[in-house]
Design a protein around this motif. Structure first.
Motif, short mmCIF file in Angstrom:
data_model
loop_
_atom_site.label_atom_id
_atom_site.label_comp_id
_atom_site.label_asym_id
_atom_site.label_seq_id
_atom_site.Cartn_x
_atom_site.Cartn_y
_atom_site.Cartn_z
N GLN A 109 15.33 104.21 36.46
CA GLN A 109 14.31 103.54 35.30
C GLN A 109 15.57 102.76 34.74
O GLN A 109 14.89 101.47 33.69
N LYS A 110 16.40 102.01 35.17
CA LYS A 110 17.37 100.53 34.69
C LYS A 110 16.24 99.21 35.31
O LYS A 110 16.04 98.91 34.52
N GLU A 111 16.15 99.96 36.54
CA GLU A 111 15.07 98.69 37.24
C GLU A 111 13.43 98.55 36.57
O GLU A 111 12.79 98.23 36.14
N ASP A 112 13.11 99.73 36.11
CA ASP A 112 11.72 100.27 35.68
C ASP A 112 11.55 101.10 34.48
O ASP A 112 11.45 101.63 34.45
N PRO A 113 11.64 100.73 33.22
CA PRO A 113 11.78 100.64 32.00
C PRO A 113 10.19 102.22 31.68
O PRO A 113 10.78 103.54 30.74
N THR A 114 9.63 101.95 32.39
CA THR A 114 8.16 102.98 32.40
C THR A 114 7.96 103.95 33.18
O THR A 114 7.64 104.83 32.83
N LEU A 115 8.86 103.83 33.62
CA LEU A 115 9.73 105.09 34.79
C LEU A 115 9.91 106.58 33.94
O LEU A 115 11.17 106.50 32.91
N PRO A 116 9.05 107.35 33.78
CA PRO A 116 9.62 108.59 32.52
C PRO A 116 10.60 109.75 33.53
O PRO A 116 10.65 109.51 34.59
N ARG A 117 10.81 110.28 32.82
CA ARG A 117 11.95 111.12 32.93
C ARG A 117 10.92 112.24 33.37
O ARG A 117 10.49 112.99 33.03
N VAL A 118 11.51 112.78 34.96
CA VAL A 118 10.91 113.57 35.47
C VAL A 118 11.98 114.78 36.45
O VAL A 118 13.32 114.26 36.42
N THR A 119 11.43 115.41 37.36
CA THR A 119 12.27 116.29 37.58
C THR A 119 11.56 116.77 39.35
O THR A 119 10.52 116.28 38.97
N PRO A 120 12.26 117.57 40.04
CA PRO A 120 11.84 118.11 41.41
C PRO A 120 10.71 118.75 41.24
O PRO A 120 9.84 118.03 42.03
N HIS A 121 10.01 119.27 40.18
CA HIS A 121 8.96 119.53 39.83
C HIS A 121 7.60 118.78 39.87
O HIS A 121 6.59 119.07 39.49
N ASP A 122 8.18 118.28 38.77
CA ASP A 122 6.81 116.73 38.17
C ASP A 122 6.50 116.06 39.90
O ASP A 122 5.60 115.62 39.65
N LEU A 123 7.60 116.15 40.71
CA LEU A 123 6.26 115.37 42.30
C LEU A 123 5.68 116.32 42.56
O LEU A 123 4.68 115.95 43.81
N ARG A 124 5.14 117.68 42.13
CA ARG A 124 4.37 118.18 42.85
C ARG A 124 3.03 117.71 42.42
O ARG A 124 2.25 117.73 42.76
N HIS A 125 3.40 117.52 40.58
CA HIS A 125 2.55 117.26 39.51
C HIS A 125 1.94 116.55 40.10
O HIS A 125 0.27 115.77 40.09
N THR A 126 3.44 115.35 40.43
CA THR A 126 2.48 113.95 40.93
C THR A 126 1.65 113.54 41.61
O THR A 126 0.80 113.36 42.65
#
Length: 380
Positions: free
Chosen positions: A290-307
């Motif tokens: 997020q420091k490099e890309d402020p647009t990156l949302p806060r995610v959890t490992p389970h969010d990678l399944r949604h991704t």
């Protein structure tokens, strides 16, 4: 079927009804102030016995705590530890203290409604619904056992759960997150296969078909109360998932020094544990990215399944393919879960309909077609 007898008390004359239960044993009920009340009771009881709807008052004296212990044992026999744990917790903390000593025959609909309102004042909808479900299920057993005529919990209004907004990463954001993670191969694998954490960390080398770039999910490793429990996948069905070719070198590198029975991820012997949501390696990687890309949302490992679902759908995968990849029970479940990902499709449908109408009304000769006057409401 029965008889009515009068007797005298300090408060005056009272009536007692004697009758035989379905098992032919004799019982009685006292305290009727009028003979008519006693006659009504005897008449209704006789009908209930004849129609096999009779409830023995002694059976209704069983407590919720006694039936609850039986119900919990039944759940442990058929559910996975990860499913039993939240039920046991809700039973122990919210249901048993309030209802454990209550006889099932003494519970009223208004009692349950008041309890749900009390829980809703301090607890989230998920906990309230789960706690209520336990009580209602226990009382369902009482109904089936003929301890109750009906379930007093049914019909109580429950708070509604508000679904959490899902977070989806782009291909670039997945790469940024993986570059800053202690286990980049895990990040890539979850984001491009859609496996659950326990399914991915439960994979063994024998489950991977390298030539076909496929993994077969046989096991699910879930952390419950600090212990890893290995069982079948969530749907109780094995499934085969193909991974993209760019992951092939990474997957092959994980084979080095391991035999077919060892785990793909980690040291091969111990299952990787789900990282702590606040200070685990995954959360740290998110903060660094997020420091490099402020647009990156806060995610959890389970969010990678949604991704994974999002990336597959945006790449043109059909619903049935996404369903099989994620291990959903049906395509309808996939559509319900990821309905937001198909919003753009509605625009595409509208555009396609407009093009189809124009082609139909205006043939290639560009000669306008005059619609018959009996078709109202559509202009050319």
């Amino acid at each position: 079927m029965g008889s009515i007898h009068s007797y005298t008390t300090s408060e005056g004359k009272r009536y007692m009804v004697k009758y035989r239960k379905p098992d032919h044993s004799q019982t009685s009920k006292r305290g009727f102030k009028t003979k008519r009340d006693a006659e009504r009771f005897l008449s209704s009881t006789s009908v209930e016995i004849a129609e096999k709807r009779y409830i023995d008052p002694t059976d209704a004296r069983m407590t919720v705590g006694e039936l609850g212990a039986i119900w919990m044992t039944d759940q442990e026999a058929v559910l996975k530890p990860s499913s039993v744990h939240p039920l046991e917790s809700a039973w122990r903390i919210h249901v048993e203290p309030a209802w454990g000593n209550r006889q099932v025959g003494d519970i009223r609909h208004s009692d349950v409604r008041a309890w749900v309102s009390q829980l809703s004042a301090t607890l989230g909808p998920t906990t309230v619904i789960r706690s209520f479900g336990i009580l209602a299920a226990i009382l369902d057993i009482a109904v089936r056992d003929r301890r109750l005529a009906d379930n007093p919990a049914r019909g109580v209004k429950l708070p509604k759960k508000r679904p959490k907004p899902r977070v989806y990463l782009t291909h670039r954001q997945v790469a940024e997150l993986a570059q800053r993670a202690a286990y980049p191969h895990v990040v890539y694998f979850l984001a491009y296969t859609g496996l659950r954490w326990g399914e991915a960390t439960g994979l063994r080398l024998r489950d991977i078909d390298l030539p076909r770039r496929r993994v077969t999910v046989y096991e699910n490793a879930v952390l419950v109360n600090g212990h890893i429990h290995v069982g079948s996948p969530k749907s109780h069905r094995t499934r085969s998932v193909r991974y993209p070719d760019f992951l092939d070198p990474m997957i092959r590198s994980l084979f080095v020094g391991k035999d077919a029975t060892q785990l793909l991820f980690g040291d091969g012997t111990n299952h990787l544990r789900l990282p702590n949501s606040k200070d685990g390696w995954f959360a740290k990687a998110v903060r660094r990215a997020q420091k490099e890309d402020p647009t990156l949302p806060r995610v959890t490992p389970h969010d990678l399944r949604h991704t994974a679902a999002s990336l597959a759908i945006s790449a043109g995968a059909n619903v049935k393919a996404v369903q099989r990849m994620l291990g959903h029970a049906s395509a309808a479940m996939t559509l319900d879960t990821y309905a937001d990902l198909f919003d753009d499709d509605l625009d595409a449908v509208a555009t396609a309909l407009a093009h189809a109408r124009n082609r139909s009304i205006y043939p290639p000769s560009d000669t306008p077609v005059v619609l018959p006057p009996e078709v109202p409401g559509i202009g050319i």
